[in-house]
Write a protein that holds these residues in place. Structure first.
Motif, PDB file in Angstrom:
ATOM      1  N   LEU A   1      -3.278  -0.965   3.840  1.00 29.23           N
ATOM      2  CA  LEU A   1      -3.060  -2.454   3.937  1.00 29.23           C
ATOM      3  C   LEU A   1      -2.014  -2.698   3.475  1.00 29.23           C
TER       4      LEU A   1
ATOM      5  N   HIS B   1     -10.078  -0.215   4.259  1.00 31.31           N
ATOM      6  CA  HIS B   1     -10.768   0.491   2.537  1.00 31.31           C
ATOM      7  C   HIS B   1     -11.754   1.706   2.707  1.00 31.31           C
TER       8      HIS B   1
ATOM      9  N   ARG C   1      -9.263  -6.573   5.745  1.00 29.19           N
ATOM     10  CA  ARG C   1      -8.904  -5.064   3.968  1.00 29.19           C
ATOM     11  C   ARG C   1      -9.748  -4.644   3.334  1.00 29.19           C
TER      12      ARG C   1
ATOM     13  N   LYS D   1      -2.193   1.641   7.813  1.00 25.89           N
ATOM     14  CA  LYS D   1      -1.695   3.342   7.238  1.00 25.89           C
ATOM     15  C   LYS D   1      -3.517   3.701   7.183  1.00 25.89           C
TER      16      LYS D   1
END
Lengths: 457, 168
Positions: free
Chosen positions: A434, A428, A424, A449
């Protein structure tokens, strides 16, 4: 002074001031109009009188009086005088009426003039006949205007007082309906502490704004509760993860030291201790990486990468690591324009992230087929990893990104619970998203994405 | 050079996305694609007067569906000369014929069945079948991977109540 009191005084003062200004303006214009109107009435009467006396042949004062009584309303203390200017009789009449000489002079000069003495109004009109100058002076009291104005004064003062009272009552009503619920919410929030953080505020009836405030507070409380829970989870899980190998090391060392051992036994014991120490080291390194990526936000080396290559490389690595893994790469939705597959990213970090996700999908589905597909919209490269494994229980979903957390149905699987939070943070760091969509015993869909790199084509 | 205009009906579901993808796979020359959905929903006078058609259509398309459409569009980018989404608001066949004529539709691609249970969508499919234009029937293939419903419908069940999506 409380905000409500301050607001009350400001609103009451402001509304009273506005109404007072309005009342004063109304009174001023009515007064002006009534005076102007009365002078016009006097002027008309003076003109009728003058015209009759100076222009009509065969004057009969009786006829004049009859006409006046018939067509003109009698004014209060109405009187008229025809004065020959500069004659003795004229001067005596002017003296008797106590009119200032300036009034007479201006009336002669301008043809007419007006004058007010207390409540009596005078209108003078000039007439010239046979070389002599005359003034027709008409006087009366403006009784009606005076009385009407008095009535309007009382009326306006009454309205100001009533409006001030109405504003006060309205303000009291709104205060009760607006500020009281806010005070209630404040008191309820004050009463919530770490001891009763599970409590939530109840919604108010008929107040969408207060409901929105309450929903915001409740949402905040939920997040705080999750944060507290995560903190507790982290401590207990970290203790467990570190405690297990440490207990093994201590136990192994104690048993080994109980008596003299052969060289082979010492070697075996040290090897076991080394394995557990390496496990601790791995956990520490993972935590360090997680902290560096998550909180430091340091600059990372970014290059242009093709996402299909990354997926292929990560899948190959997992297949090498776990020969049982069955990964189905679905490239049916690759865009025709390869530029739409390129992202600005750090190769190693993205490989770690993709590897973690694919590895989890393989592991938690007991090495059933895992589908990994890549596609591009206009802004994002989308990577979906779909498995038909154990899924995540609904109650565990809020904590899946907490370090060392393992869902209750995943305890039997090997792992430290650091992979997902690490992934994650990496996503980020690349300004991506996510999303995990999961159902217990059905499977999971992990959607990554990543923003498409802006490079000239 | 004039390109053919192909009309493809759809509804806002994953089956429609599958169908659109299947249609585009069948096409082998550059075309203008006009996706059409049917809506008889009443709109306010204000909306009709002051909102552009494209803005009103954007209201129907949520972000996720738009992105899925973009994905399909990017897969078939070289075949697509123009890609538009339109709404049909009529109630009868004459209006539908006018709509096709106004949009200079050369061909209609239709699913062998229907794409949703909505009455408006079924009416559109039924009447497009009767249109006096060349029609190509396309069988929709269920896919896993991108154009599919999430895990809740992998095995054909729909259990949205249990489905939770987490984004952090």
């Amino acid at each position: 002074m409380k905000t409500t009191s301050k607001l009350a005084w400001v609103i009451i003062a402001a509304s009273t001031l506005i109404i007072s200004l309005l009342a004063v303006a109304t009174y001023y214009f009515i007064k002006n109009y009534s005076y102007t109107d009365f002078y016009k009435r006097l002027e008309t009467r003076a003109r009728i009188t003058g015209d009759y006396y100076f222009e009509v042949e065969g004057k009969e004062s009786e006829t004049y009086q009859r006409l006046r009584e018939k067509y003109l309303e009698t004014l209060n203390n109405e009187a008229f005088h025809i004065v020959e200017v500069n004659s003795d009789s004229g001067k005596s009449i002017i003296k008797q009426l106590e009119l200032p000489s300036s009034f007479i002079q201006l009336a002669v000069k301008n043809g007419k003039n007006r004058y007010q003495r207390n409540t009596v109004f005078f209108e003078a009109l000039k007439y010239v006949q046979h070389g002599k100058t005359y003034l027709v002076i008409l006087s009366a009291e403006n009784y009606y205007a005076e009385n009407h104005l008095k009535f309007i004064r009382y009326l306006l003062v009454g309205i100001i007082i009533i409006m001030a009272l109405v504003v006060t009552l309205l303000f009291y009503y709104f205060t009760k309906n607006i500020f009281d619920p806010i005070t209630k919410v404040t008191n309820k929030v004050k009463a919530i502490s770490t001891e009763n953080i599970h409590e939530r505020l109840e919604k108010e009836k008929n107040s969408p704004e207060i409901d929105a405030l309450i929903a915001t507070f409740n949402d905040l409380l939920s997040r705080l509760e999750t944060a507290f829970q995560s903190q507790n989870n982290f401590i207990s899980n970290a203790s467990h993860e570190y405690g297990t190998p440490l207990t093994a090391i201590i136990g192994e060392a104690e048993i080994t030291l109980k008596k003299d051992r052969t060289q082979e036994e010492y070697k075996e014991a040290l090897t076991s201790i080394l394995t557990h120490a390496e496990r601790i080291n791995t956990i520490t390194q993972s935590l360090l990486l997680l902290a560096q990526i998550g909180y430091n936000n340091r600059a990372i080396d970014l290059t242009i990468l093709r996402c299909d290559d990354l997926v292929l490389e990560a899948a190959t690595a997992i297949e090498k690591l776990h020969p049982k893994a069955r990964i189905n790469l679905d490239f049916n939705f690759l865009p025709e324009n390869s530029f739409k597959l390129k992202v600005n990213g750090n190769r190693q970090l993205l490989l770690v992230a993709l590897g973690n996700i694919i590895n989890n999908a393989c592991k938690y589905s007991n090495y059933q087929i895992v589908t990994v597909s890549v596609a591009s919209s206009d802004q994002y490269v989308n990577i979906k990893v779909i498995d038909t494994g154990i899924g995540i229980p609904v109650e565990d979903l809020p904590y899946i990104y907490d370090p060392f957390f393992k869902a209750k149905n995943a305890k039997r699987f090997e792992g430290y619970g650091i992979g997902l939070p690490l992934t994650r943070n990496i996503i980020h760091l690349h300004k991506g998203e996510l999303v995990i969509d999961s159902q217990e015993n059905k499977g999971s869909l992990v959607h990554i994405k990543l923003p498409i790199a802006k490079i000239p084509q | 050079m004039g390109y053919k205009t192909v009309l493809i009906p759809f509804d806002f579901n994953h089956q429609s996305l599958n169908f659109i993808h299947s249609c585009l796979t069948q096409i082998d020359e550059p075309v203008k694609i006009r996706l059409v959905f049917s809506s008889q929903t009443e709109e306010s006078i204000f909306s009709l007067l002051f909102e552009s058609k494209s803005r009103r259509i954007r209201k129907y398309l949520d972000q996720e569906f738009r992105e899925e459409l973009d994905i399909i569009k990017n897969v078939h980018e070289n075949k697509i000369q123009e890609f538009t989404v339109d709404v049909f608001r009529g109630w009868n066949r004459a209006a539908l014929a006018n709509f096709c004529e106004g949009n200079k539709v050369d061909m209609i691609m239709l699913p062998t069945g229907t794409l949703s249970t909505s009455a408006q969508h079924r009416w559109l499919i039924k009447n497009l079948r009767k249109a006096a234009l060349p029609i190509q029937l396309i069988e929709t293939i269920q896919r896993t991977g991108f154009i599919q419903q999430s895990t809740a419908t992998i095995d054909g069940e729909h259990q949205s109540a249990d489905k939770v999506e987490v984004t952090r």
